[in-house]
Motif scaffolding. Structure first.
Motif, PDB file in Angstrom:
ATOM      1  N   GLN A 125       0.829  -1.202   0.000  1.00 47.93           N
ATOM      2  CA  GLN A 125       0.000   0.000   0.000  1.00 47.93           C
ATOM      3  C   GLN A 125       0.868   1.259   0.000  1.00 47.93           C
ATOM      4  OE1 GLN A 125      -2.192  -0.303   3.761  1.00 47.93           O
ATOM      5  NE2 GLN A 125      -0.909   1.268   4.657  1.00 47.93           N
ATOM      6  N   TYR A 137      -5.670   4.077  -1.909  1.00 45.71           N
ATOM      7  CA  TYR A 137      -6.657   3.001  -2.048  1.00 45.71           C
ATOM      8  C   TYR A 137      -6.999   2.753  -3.516  1.00 45.71           C
ATOM      9  CZ  TYR A 137     -11.013   0.387  -1.565  1.00 45.71           C
ATOM     10  OH  TYR A 137     -11.999  -0.563  -1.670  1.00 45.71           O
ATOM     11  N   ARG A 138      -7.103   3.815  -4.306  1.00 45.68           N
ATOM     12  CA  ARG A 138      -7.394   3.642  -5.735  1.00 45.68           C
ATOM     13  C   ARG A 138      -6.275   2.869  -6.426  1.00 45.68           C
ATOM     14  NH1 ARG A 138      -9.488   8.924  -4.993  1.00 45.68           N
ATOM     15  NH2 ARG A 138      -7.525   9.884  -5.679  1.00 45.68           N
ATOM     16  N   GLN A 179      -6.671  -0.769  -5.484  1.00 43.49           N
ATOM     17  CA  GLN A 179      -7.746  -1.434  -6.216  1.00 43.49           C
ATOM     18  C   GLN A 179      -7.311  -1.795  -7.631  1.00 43.49           C
ATOM     19  OE1 GLN A 179     -10.988   1.509  -5.599  1.00 43.49           O
ATOM     20  NE2 GLN A 179     -12.156  -0.212  -4.779  1.00 43.49           N
ATOM     21  N   THR A 180      -6.578  -0.891  -8.275  1.00 41.63           N
ATOM     22  CA  THR A 180      -6.111  -1.143  -9.635  1.00 41.63           C
ATOM     23  C   THR A 180      -5.266  -2.407  -9.699  1.00 41.63           C
ATOM     24  OG1 THR A 180      -6.119   1.221 -10.142  1.00 41.63           O
ATOM     25  CG2 THR A 180      -4.772  -0.187 -11.551  1.00 41.63           C
ATOM     26  N   ARG A 236      -5.427  -4.867  -7.421  1.00 44.24           N
ATOM     27  CA  ARG A 236      -6.129  -5.952  -6.726  1.00 44.24           C
ATOM     28  C   ARG A 236      -5.438  -6.362  -5.426  1.00 44.24           C
ATOM     29  NH1 ARG A 236      -7.908  -9.895 -11.811  1.00 44.24           N
ATOM     30  NH2 ARG A 236      -9.084  -8.298 -12.960  1.00 44.24           N
ATOM     31  N   GLU A 289      -8.326  -2.113   2.181  1.00 48.38           N
ATOM     32  CA  GLU A 289      -9.697  -1.674   2.428  1.00 48.38           C
ATOM     33  C   GLU A 289      -9.673  -0.358   3.185  1.00 48.38           C
ATOM     34  OE1 GLU A 289     -11.817  -4.081   5.366  1.00 48.38           O
ATOM     35  OE2 GLU A 289      -9.904  -5.032   5.898  1.00 48.38           O
ATOM     36  N   THR A 332      -4.138  -2.627   4.801  1.00 40.13           N
ATOM     37  CA  THR A 332      -3.812  -3.745   3.916  1.00 40.13           C
ATOM     38  C   THR A 332      -3.388  -4.904   4.798  1.00 40.13           C
ATOM     39  OG1 THR A 332      -3.086  -2.185   2.215  1.00 40.13           O
ATOM     40  CG2 THR A 332      -2.437  -4.491   1.937  1.00 40.13           C
TER      41      THR A 332
END
Length: 431
Positions: free
Chosen positions: A58, A111-112, A115-116, A118, A122, A146
């Motif tokens: 992260q 966070y974005r 997500q990209t 995977r 959260e 994370t």
């Protein structure tokens, strides 16, 4: 293969016995490659023995996330192979809480990216954060978490990889200063030290803050500069969490004995940048980064400023190990005070020790991992910008694939050495 003065032959020379050099030696030696590692000091004598110890995916530059993801797997394998006490690797997650709206933007941006790619990241709301870490005081908007990120002990881990490399056949030459290279018909064929000349087929330059000097001898002027980060160690208390945290105004890593490693927060990092003659050489590359990260660096004059001047004098003094970097004790105490605010129930914890480390950094804050143009048998691993500990094993394994198989298995194009002169890099906020 030519012989050295000690009548031994090697396939690969690795300059630097930090986490990256030792990891590269380990994975090469496991494949039967004859490896020799050189360092002007001991194993983990510089930043690899002084880092915070975060092992995270992260909050990273997007280019580093695939490396960090594979590194996490390798850290599990190394710990399984050598035991917990060899790395103190813990996968308990890392929290990045947000206190203000501006902090929340930083958290959501991370966070974005997660997500990209995977990741298991959260966003926790204030209630979930309190449930995750009940002892945490303060008013928080949210936090990035994370769960399979974590931490380990940098010095222990580097020595473990060095021992593993030795057990697999690698040889280490500590207190052996590399002063230059030998060439045959323009090709690098060996290295010179203050004591000897050694011949090799391939050379890996992984000497952290010393890499720039060695690369310059091959005609490369990489924009790699040195910054100084100060760290504290607290006294011990009854352990209450294994979760590490990068908060706005402080950071910490819990240790098994109940003490904590204390570092800088993400809002006002407080890293020191000692001006040197070398810093002026590539200032044009760093000016945009300095502007983007204004307030995160304290620019001034220090011991390394003096060293950059004395290195111009003739003699062997320039090849001696660097003096202990000056600790910014004011910043360490400030970080400790902020840590006590986070956890009032242990506000009596005091400072047991403090130190500083020299970090090799690039304008875009991601490393150079490359085979040098014009020198197809020379590889450069430098400019890790404080991220070298976590990435060490994966960089070492990718280098072993590159050297043995002819190519790495991951895309390393974002880390090419020519990106600065090509203008193919992006300035981002420090992380």
């Amino acid at each position: 293969m030519a012989k050295t003065a000690t009548s031994k032959t090697y396939d690969v020379a690795i300059i630097g016995a930090g986490i990256t050099g030792c990891s590269t030696a380990y994975y090469l030696a496991l494949q039967g490659v004859r490896v020799a590692v050189f360092d002007r000091g001991p194993v983990a004598g510089e930043q690899s023995g002084r880092a915070w110890g975060f092992i995270r995916k992260q909050g990273r530059h997007p280019a580093e996330i695939p490396l960090a993801a594979e590194a996490s797997v390798l850290w599990d394998e190394i710990t399984d192979e050598f035991g917990f006490d060899s790395t103190q690797r813990v996968k308990s997650g890392i929290l990045m809480p947000a206190e203000t709206a501006e902090d929340e933007e930083v958290v959501e941006s991370s966070y974005r990216n997660a997500q990209t790619h995977r990741l298991t990241s959260e966003i926790l709301d204030a209630k979930a954060l309190k449930a995750k870490l009940p002892e945490l005081a303060g008013s928080w908007r949210c936090a990035l978490f994370t769960r399979d990120d974590g931490h380990g002990d940098p010095k222990l881990s580097t020595h473990t990889l060095a021992r593993g490399a030795k057990a697999a056949g690698a040889e280490f030459f500590n207190d052996e200063v590399v002063t230059g290279f030998t060439r045959t018909n323009g090709r690098v064929t060996g290295i010179r030290t203050l004591r000897n000349t050694y011949q090799f087929a391939k050379v890996v330059i992984a000497s952290g803050i010393g890499s720039r000097r060695l690369l310059a001898k091959l005609g490369y002027n990489l924009p790699v500069q040195t910054i100084r980060s100060s760290v504290g160690l607290t006294t011990a208390t009854t352990p209450f969490t294994q979760i590490a945290m990068w908060a706005p105004t402080t950071a910490y890593r819990p240790r098994p004995d109940g003490s904590f490693i204390i570092g800088n927060g993400y809002r006002n990092a407080g890293t020191d940048y000692d001006l040197t003659l070398q810093a002026l050489t590539n200032l044009r590359y760093f000016l945009p980064a300095l502007k983007q990260n204004q307030g995160l660096l304290r620019i001034g004059l220090g011991r390394d400023t003096v060293r950059s001047l004395t290195d111009l004098l003739p003699g062997k003094g320039k090849h001696s190990p660097l003096a202990e970097p000056a600790t910014n004790i004011v910043k360490v105490k400030q970080n400790l005070a902020e840590f006590r605010v986070l956890f009032p129930h242990i506000r009596d914890l005091s400072l047991a020790d403090s130190w500083a480390g020299r970090i090799d950094t690039t304008p875009d804050l991601i490393p150079v991992i490359d085979r040098l143009q014009g020198h197809e048998n020379v590889y450069a691993l430098c400019g890790f910008s404080g991220h070298g500990f976590a990435l060490g094993p994966v960089v070492g394994k990718q280098m072993s694939k590159w050297i043995v198989d002819g190519a790495p298995s991951l895309d390393l194009s974002k880390f090419k050495s020519s990106r600065f002169t090509d203008g193919d890099y992006e300035i981002i906020k420090a992380a």
